[in-house]
Design a protein around this motif. Sequence first.
Motif, short mmCIF file in Angstrom:
data_model
loop_
_atom_site.label_atom_id
_atom_site.label_comp_id
_atom_site.label_asym_id
_atom_site.label_seq_id
_atom_site.Cartn_x
_atom_site.Cartn_y
_atom_site.Cartn_z
N ASN A 40 34.67 60.59 100.80
CA ASN A 40 35.43 61.49 100.09
C ASN A 40 36.67 60.86 99.76
O ASN A 40 37.17 60.07 100.16
N ARG A 82 34.05 69.19 101.04
CA ARG A 82 35.60 69.36 100.98
C ARG A 82 35.92 70.42 100.25
O ARG A 82 35.66 70.43 99.12
N ASP A 99 39.63 61.79 99.78
CA ASP A 99 40.88 61.81 100.70
C ASP A 99 40.36 61.19 102.02
O ASP A 99 41.37 61.21 103.03
#
Length: 763
Positions: A188, A278, A190
């Motif tokens: 991901n 996400r 982040d």
Amino acid sequence: MITPASRLLCMIRPIRMLLLLLFMIMGRTVLQAYPPARSVILHVAITGRDDHPGTADKPFATLEKARMAVRQARAADTLTRVEVVVHGGVYHLEKTLEFEPADSGSRAAPVIWRAADGEQVVLSGGIPIRGKWRKEADGVWSVAVPQARGWKRDPQVPETYAANPTGPWNFRQLFVNGKRAVRARYPNLDDQQPFLFAQGGGTDHIILPQDRVKGAWARAGDAQINIVPRWRFFNQWNDIIRLDTITGRMDLGPRERHGEIDKGTWCWIEGVRAELDRPGEWFLDNEAGRLYYKPLPTENIDALEIIAPRLNRIIQVKGDVNKGSHVRNLVFRGFTFRHTSFTLGQIEARVHTDGAIMFENAEHCTVEDSRFELIGGYACWLHLDTKHVLIKGNHVTESGGGGVLMTGARLSYMDDSKVFTPGEAARRVFPIQNRIIGNTVEHCGRIRYYGGGVHIDSRPAIMAMAPGNHIAHNHFRDLSRNGIFAFRNQGGHVIEFNEIHDCMQTTIDGAAIHLATMNRLAAPNFILDNHLYDVWGYEQLPGREPRRTLANGIFLDWATSNTTVRNNVIYNTGEREIKPIMGNWDLNISDNLVAPVPIPARMPDQIGPRGQALHFINPPDLQRAGAVLTSHDTSQVQFTGPWTPREVTGMRGLFRYVCQQADPGPKATATYALPVRETGWYKVCLMYFPDQRNATNATLSITHANGTEQRTWNFKKGDPLGFSVLVGTYYFEQGRKAVVVIGNEGADGQVLADAVGIIRTDK
């Protein structure tokens, strides 16, 4: 006290008075030359209808209808001044607006396309996603996109531009409330480390740690792996076609196999439903025809504006290079361009050919005071014989590539296989004498790392001594790679008063201003009074923070020569402020201010879009008398006897190209007919790669104004990178025979015919 600024203003004032006088004289001449012309103003509005006459009170509904009306008006009277006023609103184009030579204006009466005063006009290449959303598991919502159902990927076929795409729809970008959303990915974005790192691989496969590999990636219908391979200065989008979860080996489709994958290569996976985990991520299921999106905590799914791109270009302006036709004198002013796609299967990773506006064989056209937002490639793309185009006062942000791209027929380095536009006519032209003035380009390189404010790719060797382009008063920042880049055979450029900073954000081995001409004989370049700072150069490292390396203020790469670097202010670079390498000829580097800490600009009011100062370099100083002829220039190079192609691979496989070789034995000659357009003394140079297989005693004959000189040449020796080596200085006269002949008579090894160059000099 006389400061540099006051000295410059003293120089500018008399020039301005002279220019004003010339404009008054020219204006009077133009009025006498062109009789009063009929003016036509056409209107387009969201509320209009195409069966209307196109007046202010009864406007057209589409730009396509307006284009047809303009053509009719110009066909009736070529002196008709036509203006198309487009009124406020978002126009989701069904197909690219294409202009041909018949749509041209004239110098006296250009065709102007503009947004209505004070109104925002958005030209969108996307389609709004509308429908009833259905709640799925884990906070994900989905909506039917029936146009996408049934699309299937063909990893063997590169994706190409189509004015009106047909068949099932597929998209790899999604714009939610004016921002580019994240396509479902792993790792991901982040995550503390948002990349996977290869343990090894090749050009056709990558090996990842087994504990990070998931079988779902191979089962997805449009899964890509985005890879930053060896060299670390570009990324490539590869199709996942086979996966072994035991060994961690992933086989890549044939599209975009550009770089060697080595240990430490970083990458990430996109386009897999199982990775939609996400908020802010999305996924398109082509089999079911459904779009999945996981809203951010602050978003209401029913209140979102969601747009997906369909068109690759919004405007195309195209003449015919084979017919020698051009589109001329079109002006595009005040528009906002959004929502274009990007294509997979680019033939060269460094030159991604997606653009919101494309000019091919165009002259005296203008794009000004416009915005380019959320686009898949470059804002403006200039191709082939495109000249005197003005790109001024535009703002480019959140682009997949960069600001302005210029290309010729063959893309990048020396690779003969990477031909974008075939044909002899295309091979001999390139965009020159264009002006990129007062633009802002920021937050770019979102799709393709090898992008920048201005990317000027390889031009043909026959044009190496021609004038270049003017790039001034721009502001380039937050870019994935270079601010300004110019590649092989580029010369004659003036790069002045630009502010470039926070570039080289995701790549290494570049610069704020990066020239790599690979030709010591190219026309002079001038890099003057630019403000360059915070040039980063980032290389990702497994398990660690990125390291900062190989990023320069000004990089004169690959023997870039004949270049003046003066009065620039440069600080905080990842490597050197000014870096010339590989044996540059005739550099003038002087009066630059460099430091590791911030330095104010010398003339802050003149840097970037608000400045107006220019150096007024004389046009003759932007070109050279002479020419470079390669073995491919069959109209000026003749071969007799047994010559065969030799493929040359250079710089550890970074590029390859083909020259001609003759073995010892039957007589073989290569005759280069030199184009001498000015009488005078010329340096004569050869270009080739030295090799131990080569002859030490090849025959060389130079016919000049005073006779013919016979000599031998040692092809075992030369420049190790294949750049120019000096044969001698000779006097040539215009209109008299000027020839260089390379032969193999009595040779003790292989003889090469690669390139011959001549350049005017003061003896």
